[in-house]
Write a protein that holds these residues in place. Sequence first.
Motif, PDB file in Angstrom:
ATOM      1  N   ASP A   1       0.823  -1.240  -0.081  1.00 53.23           N
ATOM      2  CA  ASP A   1       0.024   0.090  -0.040  1.00 53.23           C
ATOM      3  C   ASP A   1       0.822   1.335   0.138  1.00 53.23           C
ATOM      4  OD1 ASP A   1      -2.449  -1.210  -0.076  1.00 53.23           O
ATOM      5  OD2 ASP A   1      -3.038  -0.815   2.088  1.00 53.23           O
ATOM      6  N   GLU A   2       2.040   1.301   0.679  1.00 54.01           N
ATOM      7  CA  GLU A   2       2.955   2.366   0.595  1.00 54.01           C
ATOM      8  C   GLU A   2       3.540   2.792  -0.541  1.00 54.01           C
ATOM      9  OE1 GLU A   2       3.662  -0.366   2.907  1.00 54.01           O
ATOM     10  OE2 GLU A   2       2.329   0.732   4.633  1.00 54.01           O
TER      11      GLU A   2
ATOM     12  N   ALA B   1       2.800   6.067  -3.255  1.00 49.49           N
ATOM     13  CA  ALA B   1       4.075   6.812  -3.729  1.00 49.49           C
ATOM     14  C   ALA B   1       3.667   7.219  -5.203  1.00 49.49           C
ATOM     15  CB  ALA B   1       5.091   6.125  -3.744  1.00 49.49           C
ATOM     16  N   ILE B   2       3.135   5.830  -5.957  1.00 47.06           N
ATOM     17  CA  ILE B   2       2.756   5.882  -7.503  1.00 47.06           C
ATOM     18  C   ILE B   2       1.596   6.738  -7.720  1.00 47.06           C
ATOM     19  CG2 ILE B   2       1.897   4.389  -9.183  1.00 47.06           C
ATOM     20  CD1 ILE B   2       3.526   2.011  -8.150  1.00 47.06           C
ATOM     21  N   LEU B   3       0.477   6.811  -7.056  1.00 48.67           N
ATOM     22  CA  LEU B   3      -0.485   7.633  -6.788  1.00 48.67           C
ATOM     23  C   LEU B   3      -0.052   8.973  -6.840  1.00 48.67           C
ATOM     24  CD1 LEU B   3      -3.544   5.540  -5.461  1.00 48.67           C
ATOM     25  CD2 LEU B   3      -2.916   5.912  -7.875  1.00 48.67           C
TER      26      LEU B   3
ATOM     27  N   LYS C   1       9.539  11.934   4.719  1.00 47.21           N
ATOM     28  CA  LYS C   1       9.055  11.617   3.460  1.00 47.21           C
ATOM     29  C   LYS C   1       7.996  10.161   3.720  1.00 47.21           C
ATOM     30  CE  LYS C   1       9.549  10.275  -1.147  1.00 47.21           C
ATOM     31  NZ  LYS C   1      10.783  10.212  -2.489  1.00 47.21           N
ATOM     32  N   PRO C   2       8.427   9.251   4.142  1.00 45.27           N
ATOM     33  CA  PRO C   2       7.476   8.170   4.598  1.00 45.27           C
ATOM     34  C   PRO C   2       6.140   8.463   5.395  1.00 45.27           C
ATOM     35  CG  PRO C   2       9.520   7.570   5.376  1.00 45.27           C
ATOM     36  CD  PRO C   2       9.660   8.982   4.961  1.00 45.27           C
ATOM     37  N   LYS C   3       6.309   9.348   6.290  1.00 45.96           N
ATOM     38  CA  LYS C   3       5.098  10.088   6.915  1.00 45.96           C
ATOM     39  C   LYS C   3       4.201  10.812   6.269  1.00 45.96           C
ATOM     40  CE  LYS C   3       7.672   9.572  11.271  1.00 45.96           C
ATOM     41  NZ  LYS C   3       8.439  10.358  12.227  1.00 45.96           N
ATOM     42  N   ALA C   4       4.677  11.698   5.224  1.00 44.48           N
ATOM     43  CA  ALA C   4       3.943  12.560   4.458  1.00 44.48           C
ATOM     44  C   ALA C   4       3.539  12.081   3.159  1.00 44.48           C
ATOM     45  CB  ALA C   4       4.679  13.777   4.395  1.00 44.48           C
ATOM     46  N   GLN C   5       3.887  10.898   2.515  1.00 44.21           N
ATOM     47  CA  GLN C   5       3.717  10.416   1.324  1.00 44.21           C
ATOM     48  C   GLN C   5       2.277  10.078   1.034  1.00 44.21           C
ATOM     49  OE1 GLN C   5       6.433   9.194  -0.706  1.00 44.21           O
ATOM     50  NE2 GLN C   5       4.886   9.765  -2.178  1.00 44.21           N
TER      51      GLN C   5
END
Length: 147
Positions: A46-47, A51-53, A126-130
């Motif tokens: 899902d992560e 990122a792709i979306l 970045k991982p928290k705001a992606q």
Amino acid sequence: MSLKERLQEEMKSAMRAKDKERLSTIRLMLAELKRVEVDERIELSDERILAILDKMQKQRRDSISQFEQAEREDLAAKERSELEVIAEFLPEPLGEAELNALIDAAIAEVGASSMADMGKVMALVKPKAQGRADMSEISKAVKGRLA
């Protein structure tokens, strides 16, 4: 339900509702996910899907600004409708206060004091705001704090 399964269910409901614009955008998203899965021979988490979306959303924003500069409102409107559908599958955007708190916490955790530490701060944020905030805006905010 994973994000990919949710996309597939939404595609079915768009087919039933005969909503051609929504259906084409969802198919576009699923095709991009499938392309990445086939190219990299992996099952997307899902992560990674977020990122792709997020990347697709950024591409639509860039296209809208270019179409508006070229005075092609018809194409800009199509991109806006795609952007709305993509945004439905992304998490709720971060507010300015939440974003500032996230950046401040990352700076404190890393002990950042100069621009040399920007990469470390961005790696935490970045991982928290992606998918919830524009990374270029976050980058500008981090630069402003570290400068």
